[in-house]
Design a protein around this motif. Structure first.
Motif, PDB file in Angstrom:
ATOM      1  N   ALA A   1     -18.019  14.024  -3.363  1.00 12.71           N
ATOM      2  CA  ALA A   1     -16.946  13.709  -3.461  1.00 12.71           C
ATOM      3  C   ALA A   1     -16.016  14.037  -4.442  1.00 12.71           C
ATOM      4  N   TRP A   2     -16.741  14.656  -5.490  1.00 17.84           N
ATOM      5  CA  TRP A   2     -16.016  16.251  -6.244  1.00 17.84           C
ATOM      6  C   TRP A   2     -14.803  16.819  -5.115  1.00 17.84           C
ATOM      7  N   TYR A   3     -15.522  17.494  -4.066  1.00 18.39           N
ATOM      8  CA  TYR A   3     -15.169  18.145  -3.280  1.00 18.39           C
ATOM      9  C   TYR A   3     -13.998  17.515  -2.834  1.00 18.39           C
ATOM     10  N   VAL A   4     -13.894  15.847  -2.811  1.00 21.52           N
ATOM     11  CA  VAL A   4     -12.816  15.365  -1.826  1.00 21.52           C
ATOM     12  C   VAL A   4     -11.693  15.565  -3.423  1.00 21.52           C
ATOM     13  N   MET A   5     -12.027  15.309  -4.430  1.00 21.14           N
ATOM     14  CA  MET A   5     -11.477  14.937  -5.096  1.00 21.14           C
ATOM     15  C   MET A   5     -10.788  16.127  -5.811  1.00 21.14           C
ATOM     16  N   VAL A   6     -11.279  16.913  -5.517  1.00 20.75           N
ATOM     17  CA  VAL A   6     -10.045  18.434  -5.890  1.00 20.75           C
ATOM     18  C   VAL A   6      -9.877  18.757  -4.743  1.00 20.75           C
ATOM     19  N   CYS A   7      -9.583  18.323  -3.344  1.00 21.20           N
ATOM     20  CA  CYS A   7      -8.333  19.043  -1.982  1.00 21.20           C
ATOM     21  C   CYS A   7      -7.594  17.570  -2.075  1.00 21.20           C
ATOM     22  N   VAL A   8      -7.943  16.644  -2.312  1.00 23.01           N
ATOM     23  CA  VAL A   8      -6.892  15.807  -3.283  1.00 23.01           C
ATOM     24  C   VAL A   8      -5.827  16.272  -4.098  1.00 23.01           C
ATOM     25  N   ALA A   9      -6.376  16.200  -5.057  1.00 21.31           N
ATOM     26  CA  ALA A   9      -5.580  16.636  -6.523  1.00 21.31           C
ATOM     27  C   ALA A   9      -4.604  18.177  -5.560  1.00 21.31           C
ATOM     28  N   LEU A  10      -5.060  18.542  -5.186  1.00 22.60           N
ATOM     29  CA  LEU A  10      -4.585  20.301  -4.239  1.00 22.60           C
ATOM     30  C   LEU A  10      -3.626  20.004  -3.562  1.00 22.60           C
ATOM     31  N   SER A  11      -3.573  19.256  -2.908  1.00 24.92           N
ATOM     32  CA  SER A  11      -2.641  18.230  -1.778  1.00 24.92           C
ATOM     33  C   SER A  11      -1.876  17.438  -2.510  1.00 24.92           C
ATOM     34  N   CYS A  12      -1.916  16.647  -3.632  1.00 18.89           N
ATOM     35  CA  CYS A  12      -0.962  16.568  -4.300  1.00 18.89           C
ATOM     36  C   CYS A  12       0.130  17.185  -5.173  1.00 18.89           C
ATOM     37  N   LEU A  13      -0.334  18.906  -5.731  1.00 14.75           N
ATOM     38  CA  LEU A  13       0.465  19.602  -6.317  1.00 14.75           C
ATOM     39  C   LEU A  13       1.061  20.150  -5.332  1.00 14.75           C
ATOM     40  N   THR A  14       1.096  19.935  -4.075  1.00 15.23           N
ATOM     41  CA  THR A  14       1.767  20.757  -2.906  1.00 15.23           C
ATOM     42  C   THR A  14       2.833  19.727  -2.733  1.00 15.23           C
ATOM     43  N   LEU A  15       2.963  18.709  -2.128  1.00 11.36           N
ATOM     44  CA  LEU A  15       4.294  17.452  -2.559  1.00 11.36           C
ATOM     45  C   LEU A  15       5.306  17.665  -3.020  1.00 11.36           C
ATOM     46  N   PRO A  16       5.929  18.427  -4.506  1.00  7.90           N
ATOM     47  CA  PRO A  16       7.162  18.665  -4.738  1.00  7.90           C
ATOM     48  C   PRO A  16       7.331  19.775  -4.022  1.00  7.90           C
ATOM     49  N   PHE A  17       6.913  20.450  -3.187  1.00  9.15           N
ATOM     50  CA  PHE A  17       7.182  21.809  -3.172  1.00  9.15           C
ATOM     51  C   PHE A  17       7.887  21.455  -1.343  1.00  9.15           C
ATOM     52  N   ILE A  18       7.574  20.130  -0.601  1.00  9.54           N
ATOM     53  CA  ILE A  18       7.731  19.674   0.416  1.00  9.54           C
ATOM     54  C   ILE A  18       9.370  19.346   0.916  1.00  9.54           C
ATOM     55  N   ARG A  19      10.367  19.678   1.971  1.00  5.30           N
ATOM     56  CA  ARG A  19      11.491  18.670   1.534  1.00  5.30           C
ATOM     57  C   ARG A  19      11.328  18.373   2.783  1.00  5.30           C
ATOM     58  N   ASP A  20      12.366  17.205   1.976  1.00  5.06           N
ATOM     59  CA  ASP A  20      12.402  15.939   2.840  1.00  5.06           C
ATOM     60  C   ASP A  20      13.857  15.284   4.024  1.00  5.06           C
ATOM     61  N   LEU A  21      13.289  15.515   4.997  1.00  4.98           N
ATOM     62  CA  LEU A  21      13.867  15.458   6.110  1.00  4.98           C
ATOM     63  C   LEU A  21      14.452  13.806   6.834  1.00  4.98           C
ATOM     64  N   THR A  22      14.515  12.817   5.922  1.00  3.07           N
ATOM     65  CA  THR A  22      14.240  11.458   5.650  1.00  3.07           C
ATOM     66  C   THR A  22      15.675  11.541   7.009  1.00  3.07           C
TER      67      THR A  22
END
Length: 75
Positions: free
Chosen positions: A48-69
């Motif tokens: 569960a801790w492993y999954v939470m760390v993976c989720v946190a790392l994924s959330c840190l990348t969200l601001p760097f994703i270009r919005d092409l909506t």
């Protein structure tokens, strides 16, 4: 995001390969990794801790994703 990564000519094939490889690697080894983490740490909650760390790392990348909506996915 996956459709945006590939040109139209290979979009379906590229998405299928990326998805399949990801599922095979992370899904196929999930039980082995969970067992290894429990054995390594002695904590039954280690997966569960492993999954939470993976989720946190994924959330840190969200601001760097270009919005092409609303923009066409053309080459």
């Amino acid at each position: 995001m996956l459709p945006e990564m590939f040109p139209r000519a290979v979009r379906a094939t590229g998405m299928a390969i990326v998805y399949s490889v990801g599922v095979a690697i992370f899904g196929g080894f999930a039980q082995a990794i969970a067992t290894w983490l429990i054995k390594l740490t002695g904590d039954l909650h280690a997966p569960a801790w492993y999954v939470m760390v993976c989720v946190a790392l994924s959330c840190l990348t969200l601001p760097f994703i270009r919005d092409l909506t609303g923009k066409p996915l053309e080459d």
